[in-house]
Motif scaffolding. Structure first.
Motif, PDB file in Angstrom:
ATOM      1  N   UNK A  44       0.813  -1.221   0.000  1.00  0.00           N
ATOM      2  CA  UNK A  44       0.000   0.000   0.000  1.00  0.00           C
ATOM      3  C   UNK A  44       0.843   1.267   0.000  1.00  0.00           C
ATOM      4  N   UNK A  45       2.170   1.112   0.094  1.00  0.00           N
ATOM      5  CA  UNK A  45       3.085   2.263   0.092  1.00  0.00           C
ATOM      6  C   UNK A  45       2.821   3.198   1.274  1.00  0.00           C
ATOM      7  N   UNK A  46       2.571   2.606   2.437  1.00  0.00           N
ATOM      8  CA  UNK A  46       2.416   3.378   3.667  1.00  0.00           C
ATOM      9  C   UNK A  46       3.331   2.765   4.719  1.00  0.00           C
ATOM     10  N   UNK A  47       3.507   3.466   5.832  1.00  0.00           N
ATOM     11  CA  UNK A  47       4.405   2.956   6.866  1.00  0.00           C
ATOM     12  C   UNK A  47       3.775   1.771   7.584  1.00  0.00           C
ATOM     13  N   UNK A  48       4.628   0.845   7.982  1.00  0.00           N
ATOM     14  CA  UNK A  48       4.140  -0.315   8.735  1.00  0.00           C
ATOM     15  C   UNK A  48       3.514   0.127  10.048  1.00  0.00           C
ATOM     16  N   UNK A  49       4.127   1.098  10.700  1.00  0.00           N
ATOM     17  CA  UNK A  49       3.602   1.578  11.986  1.00  0.00           C
ATOM     18  C   UNK A  49       2.177   2.088  11.843  1.00  0.00           C
ATOM     19  N   UNK A  50       1.923   2.851  10.776  1.00  0.00           N
ATOM     20  CA  UNK A  50       0.577   3.403  10.598  1.00  0.00           C
ATOM     21  C   UNK A  50      -0.432   2.293  10.316  1.00  0.00           C
ATOM     22  N   UNK A  51      -0.051   1.332   9.476  1.00  0.00           N
ATOM     23  CA  UNK A  51      -0.993   0.248   9.185  1.00  0.00           C
ATOM     24  C   UNK A  51      -1.278  -0.574  10.433  1.00  0.00           C
ATOM     25  N   UNK A  52      -0.252  -0.840  11.228  1.00  0.00           N
ATOM     26  CA  UNK A  52      -0.456  -1.583  12.472  1.00  0.00           C
ATOM     27  C   UNK A  52      -1.437  -0.841  13.373  1.00  0.00           C
ATOM     28  N   UNK A  53      -1.282   0.460  13.455  1.00  0.00           N
ATOM     29  CA  UNK A  53      -2.190   1.253  14.292  1.00  0.00           C
ATOM     30  C   UNK A  53      -3.618   1.215  13.753  1.00  0.00           C
ATOM     31  N   UNK A  54      -3.774   1.146  12.432  1.00  0.00           N
ATOM     32  CA  UNK A  54      -5.116   1.013  11.860  1.00  0.00           C
ATOM     33  C   UNK A  54      -5.768  -0.283  12.326  1.00  0.00           C
ATOM     34  N   UNK A  55      -5.006  -1.374  12.296  1.00  0.00           N
ATOM     35  CA  UNK A  55      -5.575  -2.665  12.714  1.00  0.00           C
ATOM     36  C   UNK A  55      -5.763  -2.742  14.227  1.00  0.00           C
ATOM     37  N   UNK A  56      -5.121  -1.850  14.949  1.00  0.00           N
ATOM     38  CA  UNK A  56      -5.288  -1.807  16.399  1.00  0.00           C
ATOM     39  C   UNK A  56      -6.317  -0.764  16.821  1.00  0.00           C
ATOM     40  N   UNK A  57      -6.973  -0.141  15.849  1.00  0.00           N
ATOM     41  CA  UNK A  57      -7.995   0.884  16.110  1.00  0.00           C
ATOM     42  C   UNK A  57      -7.414   2.068  16.872  1.00  0.00           C
ATOM     43  N   UNK A  58      -6.168   2.424  16.571  1.00  0.00           N
ATOM     44  CA  UNK A  58      -5.526   3.537  17.263  1.00  0.00           C
ATOM     45  C   UNK A  58      -5.088   4.650  16.317  1.00  0.00           C
ATOM     46  N   UNK A  66      -5.007   7.030   0.900  1.00  0.00           N
ATOM     47  CA  UNK A  66      -4.493   5.891   1.666  1.00  0.00           C
ATOM     48  C   UNK A  66      -5.462   4.718   1.580  1.00  0.00           C
ATOM     49  N   UNK A  67      -6.746   5.000   1.708  1.00  0.00           N
ATOM     50  CA  UNK A  67      -7.742   3.934   1.626  1.00  0.00           C
ATOM     51  C   UNK A  67      -7.720   3.267   0.252  1.00  0.00           C
ATOM     52  N   UNK A  68      -7.570   4.073  -0.795  1.00  0.00           N
ATOM     53  CA  UNK A  68      -7.508   3.504  -2.143  1.00  0.00           C
ATOM     54  C   UNK A  68      -6.292   2.596  -2.288  1.00  0.00           C
ATOM     55  N   UNK A  69      -5.164   2.995  -1.706  1.00  0.00           N
ATOM     56  CA  UNK A  69      -3.954   2.171  -1.779  1.00  0.00           C
ATOM     57  C   UNK A  69      -4.124   0.875  -0.996  1.00  0.00           C
ATOM     58  N   UNK A  70      -4.761   0.959   0.166  1.00  0.00           N
ATOM     59  CA  UNK A  70      -4.999  -0.245   0.960  1.00  0.00           C
ATOM     60  C   UNK A  70      -5.953  -1.184   0.225  1.00  0.00           C
ATOM     61  N   UNK A  71      -6.964  -0.615  -0.429  1.00  0.00           N
ATOM     62  CA  UNK A  71      -7.919  -1.438  -1.178  1.00  0.00           C
ATOM     63  C   UNK A  71      -7.218  -2.212  -2.283  1.00  0.00           C
ATOM     64  N   UNK A  72      -6.277  -1.563  -2.959  1.00  0.00           N
ATOM     65  CA  UNK A  72      -5.517  -2.249  -4.005  1.00  0.00           C
ATOM     66  C   UNK A  72      -4.626  -3.324  -3.389  1.00  0.00           C
ATOM     67  N   UNK A  73      -3.969  -2.991  -2.288  1.00  0.00           N
ATOM     68  CA  UNK A  73      -3.062  -3.942  -1.643  1.00  0.00           C
ATOM     69  C   UNK A  73      -3.797  -5.195  -1.183  1.00  0.00           C
ATOM     70  N   UNK A  74      -5.011  -5.021  -0.681  1.00  0.00           N
ATOM     71  CA  UNK A  74      -5.786  -6.149  -0.167  1.00  0.00           C
ATOM     72  C   UNK A  74      -6.654  -6.805  -1.238  1.00  0.00           C
ATOM     73  N   UNK A  75      -6.526  -6.330  -2.479  1.00  0.00           N
ATOM     74  CA  UNK A  75      -7.265  -6.904  -3.609  1.00  0.00           C
ATOM     75  C   UNK A  75      -8.779  -6.872  -3.365  1.00  0.00           C
ATOM     76  N   UNK A  76      -9.270  -5.737  -2.879  1.00  0.00           N
ATOM     77  CA  UNK A  76     -10.688  -5.616  -2.574  1.00  0.00           C
ATOM     78  C   UNK A  76     -11.500  -5.430  -3.853  1.00  0.00           C
ATOM     79  N   UNK A  77     -12.706  -5.963  -3.854  1.00  0.00           N
ATOM     80  CA  UNK A  77     -13.647  -5.686  -4.932  1.00  0.00           C
ATOM     81  C   UNK A  77     -14.168  -4.256  -4.780  1.00  0.00           C
ATOM     82  N   UNK A  78     -14.904  -3.773  -5.782  1.00  0.00           N
ATOM     83  CA  UNK A  78     -15.469  -2.423  -5.693  1.00  0.00           C
ATOM     84  C   UNK A  78     -16.380  -2.292  -4.479  1.00  0.00           C
TER      85      UNK A  78
END
Length: 285
Positions: A44-58, A66-78
Motif C-alpha cells: 500500500x506504500x504506507x508505513x508499517x507503523x501506521x498500518x499496524x495502528x489502523x488494525x489496532x484501532x488507534x 491511503x484507503x484507495x492504496x490499501x484497497x488495491x493492496x488487499x485486492x478488494x472488490x469495488x
C-alpha cells in the motif's frame, strides 16, 4: 469513523490473502494466516507503523488516497472498497463515470405502477427513464433534449422554452439545496467524470445562486417527504415522495403517490387518463 469495525475488516481481509495472491513468495511456514501487516504496508506504500495502528484501532482517520492504496493492496472488490471507505467515514471515489443504463427489471417495475408517478434519476440528476404518469404530472420527457431532462439544470438554469422551473414544482428552493449537497457527494465519487465536472462547471458559471450554495459546502439537507406541483390542467397536486436507491448503478428510483381518496389522488387519476400527449399541448398553448 468506526475504528474498531475498520480494524476488524482490515484484519479479516488481510488474513484471507496468501502471499502468492499478491505476487510474493510464500517463504517458510507462517505462524498466522494470510499476509503479514508489514507486507500489506509495503503493497500500500504506507508505513508499517501506521498500518499496524489502523488494525489496532488507534490510528487517525486515513485519507481517501491511503484507503484507495490499501484497497488495491488487499485486492478488494469495488463493493469491499466502498465498505472500507464507509467504515473510515470517507466518501468512496470511483475512477470511472456514472452509469446511465437502467436495469430492465426497473423499467418493468415503472410500467407496473400505473397509479404511481415514477422515474429513474442518475447520480448527476439526469432523468433516465419514466412512466406515463410521471410524464403527465411533470412533463413529457420524451419531447425534451437530454440537457432539459437534467433536474439540476432545470432547477438553476431554467433554459427550457416553457419558462416553468423544474416542471412546476412549488418548493424549488428546498430542491436546489438538495441538488448542491448531492452534487458535492457525486463529485467525490466520480472526480474524473467529465459529465459530472461539466455539469458543475455550467451550474457555477450560469447560476449565481448555485455558486453561492456550492461555496457553503453544506453536507446535510433534510429530504422532502412531500412535493407539490402546480399543474396547468389540474392545479395544485401534493404527493408523497419516496426515493429508493439502486445501489448497483448509483441511481435513484423516485416515486410520487397520493393518499387514497384524497383530492390529490383524484387529480393523479385524471392525469393518468389524459396522459402526457394530450397535456403537452395544454402546457405550450
Amino acid at each position: 469513523m468506526d475504528k474498531h469495525e475498520l480494524a476488524a475488516f482490515l484484519r479479516s481481509r488481510r488474513e484471507r490473502l496468501r502471499p502468492e495472491d499478491v505476487g510474493m513468495p510464500s517463504g517458510p511456514r507462517r505462524r498466522t494466516p494470510g499476509l503479514r501487516r508489514e507486507e500489506v504496508a509495503v503493497l500500500a506504500h504506507i508505513s508499517t507503523e501506521y498500518y499496524v495502528r489502523l488494525e489496532q484501532a488507534r490510528a487517525p482517520r486515513p485519507s481517501g488516497e491511503v484507503l484507495a492504496s490499501i484497497a488495491v493492496a488487499l485486492r478488494l472488490t469495488d463493493a469491499q472498497a466502498d465498505h472500507l471507505h464507509v467504515l473510515a467515514g470517507v466518501a468512496p471515489a470511483r475512477t470511472g463515470v456514472h452509469r446511465r443504463d437502467v436495469r430492465p427489471s426497473v423499467l418493468t417495475l415503472l410500467e407496473r405502477l400505473p397509479a404511481t408517478a415514477g422515474f429513474v434519476m442518475s447520480a448527476a440528476f439526469e432523468v433516465l427513464a419514466w412512466n406515463e404518469l410521471a410524464a403527465a404530472l411533470m412533463e413529457d420527457f420524451a419531447t425534451l433534449e437530454p440537457d432539459e431532462r437534467n433536474l439540476a439544470r432545470r432547477a438553476f438554469l431554467d433554459g427550457h422554452s416553457t419558462g416553468t422551473p423544474l416542471f412546476g414544482l412549488e418548493d424549488v428552493a428546498s430542491f436546489r439545496h438538495h441538488v448542491v449537497m448531492e452534487l458535492h457527494a457525486t463529485l467525490g465519487r466520480y472526480p474524473s467524470d467529465p459529465a459530472v465536472r461539466g455539469l458543475i462547471h455550467d451550474l457555477r458559471e450560469g447560476s449565481a445562486e448555485f455558486a453561492r450554495l456550492w461555496e457553503q459546502h453544506d453536507v446535510q439537507a433534510r429530504p422532502a417527504l412531500t412535493k407539490t406541483f402546480r399543474h396547468p390542467a389540474v392545479g395544485l397536486v401534493t404527493v408523497d415522495c419516496d426515493t429508493l436507491t439502486l445501489a448497483d448503478r448509483d441511481q435513484h428510483l423516485v416515486l410520487y403517490t397520493a393518499a387514497p381518496g384524497s383530492r390529490d389522488a383524484e387529480s393523479m387519476q385524471l392525469l393518468a387518463v389524459l396522459g402526457p400527449n394530450q397535456l403537452h399541448s395544454t402546457r405550450t398553448s
